[in-house]
Design a protein around this motif. Structure first.
Motif, short mmCIF file in Angstrom:
data_model
loop_
_atom_site.label_atom_id
_atom_site.label_comp_id
_atom_site.label_asym_id
_atom_site.label_seq_id
_atom_site.Cartn_x
_atom_site.Cartn_y
_atom_site.Cartn_z
N VAL A 141 0.86 -1.18 0.00
CA VAL A 141 0.00 0.00 0.00
C VAL A 141 0.89 1.23 0.00
O VAL A 141 1.94 1.25 0.64
CB VAL A 141 -0.93 -0.01 1.24
CG1 VAL A 141 -1.70 1.28 1.35
CG2 VAL A 141 -1.87 -1.21 1.17
N ASP A 142 0.50 2.24 -0.78
CA ASP A 142 1.34 3.44 -0.89
C ASP A 142 0.83 4.54 0.04
O ASP A 142 1.17 4.60 1.22
CB ASP A 142 1.35 3.85 -2.37
CG ASP A 142 2.20 5.07 -2.63
OD1 ASP A 142 3.02 5.41 -1.76
OD2 ASP A 142 2.04 5.68 -3.70
N MET A 143 -0.04 5.41 -0.45
CA MET A 143 -0.55 6.51 0.38
C MET A 143 -1.75 6.00 1.19
O MET A 143 -2.57 5.24 0.67
CB MET A 143 -1.02 7.65 -0.52
CG MET A 143 0.04 8.17 -1.46
SD MET A 143 -0.65 9.07 -2.88
CE MET A 143 -0.98 10.67 -2.16
N ILE A 144 -1.88 6.46 2.44
CA ILE A 144 -3.04 6.10 3.26
C ILE A 144 -3.61 7.37 3.88
O ILE A 144 -2.88 8.16 4.48
CB ILE A 144 -2.67 5.15 4.42
CG1 ILE A 144 -2.06 3.86 3.87
CG2 ILE A 144 -3.90 4.84 5.27
CD1 ILE A 144 -1.57 2.91 4.95
N VAL A 145 -4.90 7.58 3.73
CA VAL A 145 -5.53 8.74 4.35
C VAL A 145 -6.84 8.30 4.98
O VAL A 145 -7.61 7.55 4.39
CB VAL A 145 -5.82 9.85 3.30
CG1 VAL A 145 -6.54 11.02 3.96
CG2 VAL A 145 -4.53 10.33 2.67
N GLN A 146 -7.07 8.76 6.21
CA GLN A 146 -8.35 8.44 6.84
C GLN A 146 -9.12 9.74 7.02
O GLN A 146 -8.60 10.71 7.57
CB GLN A 146 -8.11 7.77 8.19
CG GLN A 146 -9.42 7.49 8.92
CD GLN A 146 -9.24 6.55 10.09
OE1 GLN A 146 -8.25 5.84 10.18
NE2 GLN A 146 -10.19 6.58 11.01
N ILE A 147 -10.33 9.75 6.51
CA ILE A 147 -11.13 10.95 6.59
C ILE A 147 -12.17 10.78 7.70
O ILE A 147 -13.07 9.96 7.59
CB ILE A 147 -11.87 11.20 5.25
CG1 ILE A 147 -10.95 10.88 4.07
CG2 ILE A 147 -12.47 12.61 5.24
CD1 ILE A 147 -10.53 12.01 3.22
N SER A 148 -12.01 11.57 8.75
CA SER A 148 -12.99 11.48 9.84
C SER A 148 -14.25 12.26 9.48
O SER A 148 -14.19 13.32 8.87
CB SER A 148 -12.40 12.07 11.13
OG SER A 148 -11.48 11.18 11.66
#
Lengths: 411, 411
Positions: free
Chosen positions: B290-297
């Motif tokens: 996995v490259d980029m990881i973003v979690q949107i709250s």
């Protein structure tokens, strides 16, 4: 558990299908309860391809680098064969000549095996693995890769069999074994069940291409039983061993022939010491191998000297000889490639003095003129006209009862 | 006398003519008064040919045997190059990875160099020879042949340069050096005279194929100056080194892009500890990177998690994720391969906080929507629609003054 060393040549591993067939054969031997070491050569014509590449980059490539290049051929074969055996579910490992501990002298392109450090081999066998070893190659004390020269994989196999005290060394080839003469020429030639090392050596050096002479020498010295057999069937082949159990009362074991002999004659050679040396030393210095040598004495002070050599070296030999005759004061030199060498071989000859007479008599019956005679303890060779070669071989096969009395003779 | 290590890739030694050209280049360096060690890869597509052979004998070949097989490719190259140099009259010797003392761990197919025993190399250099070393390969403590994995010859060259304390390690390739972005996309991309290891690492991992990342890491650790240059001309290329002498005031060194990124979004993920672990541990277990990881709250108790990975792993990742969402109680997962990743890289960013804002501002000017942002100390990456990738790269090249103001821009 007994160890069996098997060797498969380049034609047996020429492509993926061939490799899979060899893999089956190796696994079969293992599953019969043996420990198996398999020696393989480079795939089919891959060595020719590498030689061609070398010629493209250098007219005169160094022998060290040629060995570095050519040894890759066997490395490809061993890894592919190991993969194919692995696919059949047997534990297996491939080893290069260096990894298998095959130590040689430093004569690149025709190195000789000096020693085998078999600890790695034994470890892998003890772990239950089939071990695949690259034929034809070894390593010097300076860690340089060497090759053993033409037919070197046979020598690798026999040497490994000696080092591992193997029960037998099986040489798989495209013929069924060793025949009394070339079965392509004489359809009812008989397959020998056993043959002695010395007989095999004479046959090999006389042109029978079944086993590399050096491997036979190695077998003789280390008493390795060698089984020459076909990779295409499961028939018993020919066992090469010291005492030929079944056939030690047979005087003549086989008839060999060589249509590539060339006869040289030097006329009117002055009869003084050192003349023969002048001729044969000069040829040896040019790496020209002379085979039979006969000197015919005549009345007076001038002799003729006759010798044979291989056709591949005819042109160079003739060039050299034209210089030599000027130096020694001979009259002329001629060469004749319309000849063939026919030989009978048999360990029993040593104690059977009538064999030579029987041979000459048989050839006389067929009105075949003998141009040159050369003998050793277990061999008699004669030179005849090339177009009489086949007739001579057939006659000798008959004379010495070397034909197979089987369905084959009808073919 | 200073030692120069040179590395030529497979396309530079693809055939006999190419090998002769490399030979000339190597001899030229020697005759300028340097000691030369040359690392070469396997010829052109010879590795593909070997892989094809392996597939024919086994669906799942063992990695040890694959390394045994593939290492022959470089052994062919080194011997041929040595022959070609010998033909030019220079003393030369070829060494396999094992002979050159390159010791690796036992991870076949992607081994790491543990140590280099350079005594043989030094001896040959002291005798005035050019030394040709097989790239991509080494040997384990158990005497097994290993390969270093993709691009391993770069690592061999840099590691040898470190061990021999070489003045420089020259990597010859088919491009002129490292550019501010891919010159195939942006014609007036500027060639960098120097770049730091970290910048090079980010560029390499972002898709610039000039240097193998592990070789750059090795160079960074051992402070090896690496010169990336063309094998087709004598122009200076790009020097990779710790302090970028000429350009250390330049904030952004290059723009990289990757059109093979795929965006995954997991909807309505329950907001409890361990959920992220469930997702990313499961993917890692399947060797999915996995490259980029973003979690949107979002308001309430449900989140969305977005990440990117390489398109080659898209199908498998989607299959895995469909199971994972059931397990963690998320609502749905979608994937979108119509995206591209655009990144700016520069060691100067660490002390220049305005760079990110400048980047976003530039993209906004072009009305390019940013879908995801990920940053490191010397890199900022954004995800955009794929059809906007090229426009984004051109804009950033302009914005950070990375274009070549030369005749090139007219093309």
């Amino acid at each position: 558990m007994s160890i069996i060393v098997q060797k498969f040549g380049g034609s047996s591993v020429a492509d993926a299908e061939c490799i899979k067939r060899v893999a089956n054969r190796v696994v079969e031997t293992k599953r019969k309860g043996h420990q198996v070491v398999t020696v393989v050569s480079a795939m089919g014509d891959s060595t020719d391809h590498l030689i061609d590449l070398a010629k493209q980059v250098s007219k005169n490539p160094s022998v060290r680098e040629m060995d570095m290049l050519l040894s890759t051929g066997e490395q490809v074969s061993i890894s592919l064969l190991a993969m194919a055996i692995h696919a059949l579910g047997e534990p297996v490992i491939s080893l290069t000549g260096p990894q298998a501990g095959i130590k040689t002298d430093g004569v690149f392109s025709k190195a000789r095996i000096m020693d085998i450090t078999s600890s790695r081999l034994e470890k892998e066998l003890d772990e239950g693995k089939i071990v695949i070893v690259a034929g034809f190659q070894g390593i010097t004390i300076d860690n340089d890769i060497t090759t053993l020269g033409r037919g070197g994989s046979d020598t690798t196999a026999v040497a490994l069999a000696a080092a591992l005290k193997a029960e037998i060394c099986e040489i798989y080839t495209d013929v069924d074994g060793v025949y009394t003469t070339d079965p392509r020429l004489v359809k009812n030639a008989k397959k020998l069940n056993t043959i002695t090392y010395d007989e095999m050596l004479e046959l090999a050096s006389l042109g029978a291409q079944v086993l590399q002479p050096r491997s036979v020498e190695f077998g003789k010295i280390h008493k390795v039983k060698i089984h020459v057999r076909s990779s295409f069937n499961h028939e018993e082949g020919t066992i090469v061993q010291e005492v030929s159990d079944m056939e030690n009362d047979i005087v003549v074991s086989g008839v060999a022939f060589d249509k590539k002999s060339v006869r040289f004659t030097v006329y009117d050679v002055p009869d003084r010491p050192g003349v023969a040396k002048d001729i044969f030393k000069t040829l040896a210095d040019k790496s020209i191998n002379v085979d039979m040598i006969v000197q015919i004495s005549r009345e007076g002070s001038l002799n003729d000297i006759t010798f044979t050599l291989d056709r591949d070296q005819m042109e160079e030999a003739l060039r050299v000889m034209k210089e030599v005759i000027v130096k020694i004061g001979a009259k002329d030199v001629t060469c004749d490639d319309d000849v063939a060498k026919v030989s009978i071989v048999g360990a029993g000859m040593i104690t059977n003095f009538g064999v030579a007479a029987d041979m000459f008599d048989a050839l006389a019956e067929e009105k075949i003129n003998i141009e040159l005679i050369s003998t050793s303890e277990i061999k008699i060779s004669v030179l005849v006209r090339k177009d009489q070669c086949e007739k001579a071989v057939r006659k000798l096969i008959d004379k010495f009862d070397l034909a197979e009395d089987s369905i084959k003779s009808i073919e």
